[in-house]
Design an enzyme around this catalytic site. Structure first.
Site, PDB file in Angstrom:
ATOM      1  CG  HIS A   1      -1.798  -1.159   1.358  1.00  0.00           C
ATOM      2  ND1 HIS A   1      -1.404  -2.330   1.977  1.00  0.00           N
ATOM      3  CD2 HIS A   1      -3.074  -1.380   0.952  1.00  0.00           C
ATOM      4  CE1 HIS A   1      -2.393  -3.209   1.948  1.00  0.00           C
ATOM      5  NE2 HIS A   1      -3.416  -2.664   1.328  1.00  0.00           N
TER       6      HIS A   1
ATOM      7  CD  GLU B   1      -3.600   3.074  -3.289  1.00  0.00           C
ATOM      8  OE1 GLU B   1      -3.767   3.878  -4.226  1.00  0.00           O
ATOM      9  OE2 GLU B   1      -3.990   1.893  -3.342  1.00  0.00           O
TER      10      GLU B   1
ATOM     11  CB  CYS C   1      -4.000  -0.826 -10.258  1.00  0.00           C
ATOM     12  SG  CYS C   1      -3.010  -2.218 -10.823  1.00  0.00           S
TER      13      CYS C   1
ATOM     14  CB  SER D   1     -11.412  -1.161  -0.213  1.00  0.00           C
ATOM     15  OG  SER D   1     -11.289  -0.589   1.066  1.00  0.00           O
ATOM     16  CG  ASN D   2      -9.757  -5.515  -5.061  1.00  0.00           C
ATOM     17  OD1 ASN D   2      -9.483  -6.715  -4.999  1.00  0.00           O
ATOM     18  ND2 ASN D   2     -10.035  -4.917  -6.200  1.00  0.00           N
TER      19      ASN D   2
ATOM     20  CB  SER E   1      -6.280  -8.805  -0.495  1.00  0.00           C
ATOM     21  OG  SER E   1      -7.695  -8.761  -0.420  1.00  0.00           O
TER      22      SER E   1
END
Length: 299
Positions: free
Chosen positions: A74, A130, A203, A232-233, A275
């Site tokens: 991050h 991040e 990204c 979050s992703n 992740s």
């Protein structure tokens, strides 16, 4: 029953690189400090802690001396590097190259906005690791927004430069961009490059998973999305699956699986976040197959 794992799911390059660096370092040492969870997945954090990875926060970092500390993918704000120098801490820097490049872009844009009395706005989650690294490039002056109500913090009479946390939704970014443009036009009566500069800094290794998961969710009867609750992703990608296939379920591990979700003839797809470790998705697959005799029988 057919059970498959999405070949595009699992660690992105940045996370995989950080975990590899941690494991390489721990081969020669029985302890390695890590500033924050190395990945937003409790199962993987637990596995690595068993190898000697010790998670610390920024306050604990200030108390350490003469040791090694891993910086995860991050990234970190400048203050972390300053503390490391002062305390003779060797940093094992596993910051993702994509994040490091974005930090540099934010710093450059911030210097420009300071001269022009403008504002840096970051589309992201407040308090996310991040985002902390990104706002650190702006002396904590950047405005962090997630929803339309957050736009109230922006002064639309002044120039705005917009960036995004690298793991946010592309759709969400462009929706927010449009709302900012509308606010500027309503305030100034027009919109020029001086007024607003939007930078899609998401990204592509992450954003490309949205169309891939859309297709994956269409070809499977049931979708099991594996991710940590802190990711979050993971939350964003799960919503992509759920929007396509209503029989999509979010689980942290095989312990969250309910056999009532399945029929014997189902095609089951397992996928995950950037992740999510592959070994965990494999374990979920094995669990589902092991319970095949317990699934609801069709009439």
């Amino acid at each position: 029953m057919e059970v498959t794992i999405d070949k595009n799911s699992g660690y992105c390059f940045g996370v995989e690189y950080a975990i590899q660096m941690a494991e390489d370092e721990m081969r020669d040492s029985d302890k390695l400090y890590c500033l924050g969870d190395i990945v937003h997945n409790d199962m993987e954090v637990k596995r690595l802690s068993g190898k000697g990875l010790v998670v610390i926060d920024r306050e604990q970092l200030k108390c350490l001396r003469n040791c090694k500390v891993l910086i995860r993918a991050h990234g970190e704000p400048p203050e972390t590097y300053k503390t490391a120098i002062e305390n003779n801490i060797e940093l094992i820097d596993a910051s993702c190259p994509v994040v490091l490049k974005l930090q540099h872009r934010v710093k450059t844009a911030f210097d420009k906005m300071e001269r022009e009395k403008g504002q840096i706005v970051i589309y992201g989650k407040k308090g996310h690791a991040e985002v902390i690294g990104l706002t650190g490039q702006t002396l904590e002056k950047a405005l962090v927004v997630m929803e339309e109500k957050d736009l109230e913090s922006i002064d639309f009479t002044r120039p705005v430069t917009l960036f995004s946390q690298t793991t946010k939704s592309t759709k969400g970014f462009y929706e927010l961009k449009e709302k900012i443009e509308e606010r500027i036009k309503a305030t100034k009566g027009s919109l020029t490059e001086v007024d607003f500069n939007a930078n899609d800094s998401i990204c592509r290794q992450v954003s490309n998973r949205e169309p891939q998961l859309t297709q994956f969710s269409k070809v499977n009867d049931v979708v099991i999305f594996v991710a940590g609750k802190k990711s979050s992703n993971g939350k964003a990608l799960y919503q992509v699956c759920k929007g396509i296939n209503h029989r999509s379920y979010f689980v942290e591990s095989e312990e969250d699986i309910n056999v009532d979700w399945f029929y014997p003839e189902d095609k089951v797809g397992i996928c995950g976040a950037t992740s999510t470790p592959m070994w965990l998705m494999e374990r979920v697959k094995e669990y589902i197959l092991s319970k095949s005799g317990e699934y609801i029988l069709t009439e």
